[in-house]
Design an enzyme around this catalytic site. Structure first.
Site, short mmCIF file in Angstrom:
data_model
loop_
_atom_site.label_atom_id
_atom_site.label_comp_id
_atom_site.label_asym_id
_atom_site.label_seq_id
_atom_site.Cartn_x
_atom_site.Cartn_y
_atom_site.Cartn_z
N GLY A 1 0.70 -1.20 -0.10
CA GLY A 1 0.01 -0.03 -0.05
C GLY A 1 0.95 1.24 -0.01
N MET B 1 2.62 9.99 2.57
CA MET B 1 4.00 9.96 3.20
C MET B 1 4.87 8.79 2.92
SD MET B 1 3.57 12.16 6.67
CE MET B 1 5.22 11.98 6.97
N PRO C 1 -10.32 3.48 13.31
CA PRO C 1 -10.95 2.45 12.54
C PRO C 1 -9.56 1.87 11.74
CG PRO C 1 -12.97 3.43 12.97
CD PRO C 1 -11.58 4.39 13.23
N GLU D 1 6.21 -6.59 11.50
CA GLU D 1 5.55 -7.91 11.21
C GLU D 1 4.47 -7.77 9.87
OE1 GLU D 1 2.92 -9.47 14.30
OE2 GLU D 1 2.95 -7.42 15.26
N TYR D 2 4.32 -8.71 9.30
CA TYR D 2 3.44 -8.74 8.33
C TYR D 2 2.22 -9.45 8.62
CZ TYR D 2 1.75 -9.70 3.45
OH TYR D 2 0.92 -9.45 2.23
N ASP E 1 -3.68 9.08 17.47
CA ASP E 1 -4.27 8.95 16.13
C ASP E 1 -5.02 7.65 16.07
OD1 ASP E 1 -4.91 9.76 13.62
OD2 ASP E 1 -3.07 9.00 12.57
N LYS F 1 8.45 -0.36 5.77
CA LYS F 1 7.58 0.79 5.40
C LYS F 1 8.73 1.87 5.19
CE LYS F 1 4.45 4.19 8.10
NZ LYS F 1 3.65 4.40 9.09
#
Length: 376
Positions: A20, A24, A140, A92-93, A137, A42
């Protein structure tokens, strides 16, 4: 920035596919070559790399998340920098989807399901708050419903990118440190629909009770399928949050008990002093509406919070008496049960009868496959 499929980072992470992308950052699935394990990587991309604030926020996220070991928070394994200066972290995935996608797909949840998910979030936040970290922050989209190997589901809190670190002041009192990792942070930090009024006024003043406000918004949304505050513009939404009472759940959810709606309403008190003062209090209030298998979360949340670095020596001691009694009562009940079994065994020997073996307690599965969502 171009990341090639099959490229190997730091001689150990082979890029498999993109997962995804946000404004940023980019999240990639990768294979840890030495462990033969899937991980999520990431990294910052685009314009974010040109701002010191974004890089500092990214680094802070890695540090904050790495301090939390709860099974209900995404685990960070590594952080590093590419030769071209791009920072990245390894997580972790996770297999599954976030609660935002779940709500869009299935609509409002059953009471016990919604309460269970919020209780699991409370357990992770207890560890964060005990470590001096306020998330700021919660929403859902940052609560990921991850699948275990056995197919069961559990909540994982994601994205500590706008979290803040509290510090201990004089005489053991909690004080709220500036966003040292975010020296140029904008006044509005977080997602407005889930942001407490005091956080809107000054993000640096947000304490753990701001996270409790966000949990109240999330629980309301899981039950109602909509937010408790509304407006056609961002300004109207923010004004409603600051001034208006939350919209009642009824008549949309007539199956929600009035005491549960009262719990949600207390989470959404404008004055932080009128909310639950910590996640252990909130967990205790939610217990009557949870399935029996979730009951263990309540004393566990209190125990984790009691080991915090801030404030008094024991957060459990600051809870209302009924909460302390309930948490301690679980331990006393377990001790009492053990004593009864011992007495029964002795009596059985005296009358030359075979003691009845105690059944073995069920063990929760803590291993899971993993994933992470793109930055929000």
């Amino acid at each position: 920035m171009s990341i090639l499929l099959g490229e190997v980072l730091d001689d150990k992470y082979r890029i498999q596919r993109p997962v995804g992308e946000g404004g940023m950052g980019l999240v990639l699935e990768a294979l840890h070559l030495r462990l033969d394990q899937r991980v999520a990587i990431k990294m910052l991309v685009g314009g974010a790399l040109r701002t010191d604030e974004a890089v500092a926020r990214f680094t802070f996220e890695a540090r904050a998340a790495a301090r939390i070991q709860s099974e209900h928070a995404v685990r960070v394994f590594d952080v590093s920098t590419l030769p071209n200066g791009i920072p990245y972290l390894v997580m972790e995935y996770l297999e599954g989807r976030d609660l935002e996608a779940t709500l869009r797909r299935s609509g409002p949840m059953a009471v016990t399901q919604a309460v269970t998910y919020v209780l699991q979030a409370c357990e992770a936040l207890a560890e964060a708050h005990a470590s001096g970290i306020v998330h700021r922050d919660l929403k859902p989209a940052n609560l990921f419903l991850a699948e275990r190997l056995d197919g069961s589901l559990r909540i994982k809190i994601l994205d500590f990118g706008v979290s803040k670190l509290l510090s201990s002041g004089a005489a053991g009192e909690a004080s709220y440190a500036d966003d040292v990792a975010l020296p140029h942070a904008a006044p509005l930090v977080g997602s407005p629909l889930y942001m407490a009024p005091e956080q809107m006024r000054d993000a640096k003043r947000a304490d753990p009770r701001a996270d409790i406000w966000s949990l109240g918004i999330i629980l309301y949304e899981l039950l109602a399928g909509a937010a408790p505050f509304a407006g056609e513009t961002l300004t109207e939404v923010c004004a409603s949050i600051v001034t208006d009472p939350p919209r009642p759940l009824a008549p949309g959810r007539t199956d929600v008990p009035a005491p549960l709606e009262a719990v949600v309403t207390r989470c959404l008190a404008k004055d932080p002093a009128e909310r639950f003062q910590n996640v252990a209090e909130l967990a205790r209030a939610l217990q009557p509406f949870a399935p029996e298998q979730a009951f263990i979360t309540v004393p566990r949340t209190a125990r984790v919070l009691s080991r915090g670095e801030l404030g008094s020596a024991s957060a459990l001691a600051t809870l209302p008496r009924d909460t302390r009694s309930a948490s301690q009562g679980v331990l006393l009940a377990l001790a009492g049960a053990g004593l009864l079994l011992l007495v029964a065994s002795v009596v059985g020997l005296l009358v030359q009868r075979e003691p009845v073996p105690a059944s073995e307690a069920a063990r929760a599965t803590h291993s899971a496959r993993a994933v992470s969502a793109a930055p929000r």
